[in-house]
Design an enzyme around this catalytic site. Structure first.
Site, PDB file in Angstrom:
ATOM      1  N   TRP A  42       0.814  -1.214   0.000  1.00  0.00           N
ATOM      2  CA  TRP A  42       0.000   0.000   0.000  1.00  0.00           C
ATOM      3  C   TRP A  42       0.853   1.272   0.000  1.00  0.00           C
ATOM      4  O   TRP A  42       1.762   1.399  -0.788  1.00  0.00           O
ATOM      5  CB  TRP A  42      -0.987  -0.020   1.173  1.00  0.00           C
ATOM      6  CG  TRP A  42      -2.018  -1.117   1.089  1.00  0.00           C
ATOM      7  CD1 TRP A  42      -2.168  -2.171   1.947  1.00  0.00           C
ATOM      8  CD2 TRP A  42      -3.037  -1.303   0.096  1.00  0.00           C
ATOM      9  NE1 TRP A  42      -3.212  -2.990   1.565  1.00  0.00           N
ATOM     10  CE2 TRP A  42      -3.773  -2.486   0.422  1.00  0.00           C
ATOM     11  CE3 TRP A  42      -3.418  -0.590  -1.033  1.00  0.00           C
ATOM     12  CZ2 TRP A  42      -4.834  -2.955  -0.340  1.00  0.00           C
ATOM     13  CZ3 TRP A  42      -4.482  -1.050  -1.795  1.00  0.00           C
ATOM     14  CH2 TRP A  42      -5.183  -2.218  -1.443  1.00  0.00           C
ATOM     15  N   SER A  43       0.586   2.202   0.917  1.00  0.00           N
ATOM     16  CA  SER A  43       1.235   3.519   0.855  1.00  0.00           C
ATOM     17  C   SER A  43       2.709   3.494   1.211  1.00  0.00           C
ATOM     18  O   SER A  43       3.404   4.500   1.008  1.00  0.00           O
ATOM     19  CB  SER A  43       0.500   4.509   1.764  1.00  0.00           C
ATOM     20  OG  SER A  43      -0.703   4.924   1.152  1.00  0.00           O
ATOM     21  N   THR A  44       3.199   2.375   1.688  1.00  0.00           N
ATOM     22  CA  THR A  44       4.644   2.248   1.888  1.00  0.00           C
ATOM     23  C   THR A  44       5.370   2.417   0.557  1.00  0.00           C
ATOM     24  O   THR A  44       6.558   2.733   0.527  1.00  0.00           O
ATOM     25  CB  THR A  44       4.964   0.874   2.516  1.00  0.00           C
ATOM     26  OG1 THR A  44       4.258   0.771   3.764  1.00  0.00           O
ATOM     27  CG2 THR A  44       6.444   0.700   2.778  1.00  0.00           C
ATOM     28  N   LYS A  67       5.081   4.835  -1.400  1.00  0.00           N
ATOM     29  CA  LYS A  67       5.409   6.245  -1.633  1.00  0.00           C
ATOM     30  C   LYS A  67       6.875   6.562  -1.339  1.00  0.00           C
ATOM     31  O   LYS A  67       7.479   7.415  -1.997  1.00  0.00           O
ATOM     32  CB  LYS A  67       4.500   7.142  -0.783  1.00  0.00           C
ATOM     33  CG  LYS A  67       3.030   7.132  -1.220  1.00  0.00           C
ATOM     34  CD  LYS A  67       2.187   8.044  -0.335  1.00  0.00           C
ATOM     35  CE  LYS A  67       0.753   8.155  -0.836  1.00  0.00           C
ATOM     36  NZ  LYS A  67      -0.015   6.901  -0.710  1.00  0.00           N
ATOM     37  N   TYR A  82      -3.115  14.856   2.578  1.00  0.00           N
ATOM     38  CA  TYR A  82      -2.603  13.572   2.127  1.00  0.00           C
ATOM     39  C   TYR A  82      -3.044  13.246   0.698  1.00  0.00           C
ATOM     40  O   TYR A  82      -4.232  13.128   0.418  1.00  0.00           O
ATOM     41  CB  TYR A  82      -3.067  12.466   3.074  1.00  0.00           C
ATOM     42  CG  TYR A  82      -2.414  11.128   2.840  1.00  0.00           C
ATOM     43  CD1 TYR A  82      -1.044  11.024   2.630  1.00  0.00           C
ATOM     44  CD2 TYR A  82      -3.178   9.967   2.841  1.00  0.00           C
ATOM     45  CE1 TYR A  82      -0.448   9.798   2.426  1.00  0.00           C
ATOM     46  CE2 TYR A  82      -2.585   8.731   2.638  1.00  0.00           C
ATOM     47  CZ  TYR A  82      -1.220   8.650   2.429  1.00  0.00           C
ATOM     48  OH  TYR A  82      -0.631   7.427   2.226  1.00  0.00           O
TER      49      TYR A  82
END
Length: 317
Positions: free
Chosen positions: A82-84, A86, A172
């Site tokens: 997921w957002s890891t 980024k 965000y």
């Protein structure tokens, strides 16, 4: 990183598939906490890795890689992080800045001319990297099929107007972040961030991480099991109390774990959310930042560039 059961189903605690790996005695508490997740918190399958000064001090995995509990979580099991994702996308931009190919204080339009539309001519590259560009979501409906189309998604982002004055506040950019930063990377290098990262970092260092997931690695991927985001009825109190801005950022389109298990999600590049890797791979990539630009004896960023990553860009409003 883990695959977690739908809380609404309240399944019985999974039978232990065993916790394996290595844990330095100094970090016994990490192993104990990891094992406790399986005993009391209904963890299905997971992995954790910790590096200290470039040395791996924790590398543990255990449980199951699927809801049916037919596949054990192995040392090389991959999971959508997921957002890891980024962080690795940001690493691509900082690599380019370190090489003098990207100016963080330049307008985005210097590299991506179409981006200047709708009053965005003064949006800076650093605004993209710090969630301060005012482009946390699109104003027009954007489906999952649209999201999987890189050209369409970046064109719509280039054409849209910001939700707030860029640089004045943080918000965000849950899904748009990867396309915004990633398109700047693509305009400079000719490569999407996944390919650039592979060429410059993960390939040379042997880091088991990709944006999207190649078909040949499907057999190593953990199945995600959780309540899909956006599954609530739009007439529910949850949806009624969400602002238009929040809905644009978090539910246009709505993305849930059910989507993450599909070939369409894995085949696409959604670089704010569909990175796949092992816990060891994530520790290595973020270890570049923690290690002042180097990891495993290899220098990736100059010390100056690594320090620049740490510079505050302003508080959230």
């Amino acid at each position: 990183m883990s695959a977690t059961h739908d809380a609404q189903q309240t399944p019985p605690a999974p039978q232990a598939a065993g916790v394996h790996g290595f844990c330095d005695p100094r970090f016994t508490a990490v192993r104990e906490a990891f094992e406790e997740n399986f005993r009391t918190r209904r963890e299905l399958g997971a992995a954790v890795a910790v590096t200290l000064d470039g040395e791996t001090v924790v590398d543990l995995w255990g449980g199951w890689a699927d809801a049916a509990r037919t596949r054990s979580w192995e040392r090389d099991t991959l999971v959508n992080v997921w957002s890891t994702t980024k962080g690795p996308v940001a690493l691509c931009a900082h690599l380019l800045a370190d090489r003098g190919l990207l100016d963080l204080d330049a307008p985005v339009a210097r590299y991506w001319p179409e981006f200047a539309a709708a009053g965005k001519e003064r949006v800076l590259v650093r605004h993209l990297l710090s969630h301060r560009a005012g482009l946390c979501g699109l104003r027009e409906p954007h489906s999952l099929r649209d999201l999987y189309d890189w050209e369409l998604t970046t064109a719509r982002l280039a054409a849209t107007e910001p939700w707030w004055e860029p640089g004045t506040r943080s918000g965000y950019h849950a899904v748009t972040y990867g396309f915004l930063v990633g398109e700047v990377v693509r305009r400079i290098t000719g490569l999407k961030p996944g390919a650039f990262l592979e060429r410059e970092v993960t390939g040379p260092l042997g880091i088991d991480f990709s944006m999207g997931l190649p078909v040949e690695k499907y057999g190593r991927a953990a199945e995600l099991t959780h309540t899909p985001a956006g599954s609530d009825d739009e007439r529910s109190p949850t949806f009624r109390h969400l602002t238009r801005l929040t809905l644009a950022a978090m539910a246009n389109p709505a993305i849930g774990t059910a989507h993450a298990n599909t070939p369409a999600w894995r085949a696409a590049e959604v670089p704010a959310g569909n990175g796949h890797g092992t816990a060891r791979a994530v520790a290595a990539l973020y270890g570049v930042f923690a290690g002042r630009g180097s990891f495993g004896g290899r220098r990736i960023l100059s010390p100056e560039a690594a320090e620049r990553v740490r510079e505050g860009q302003g508080s959230c409003v």
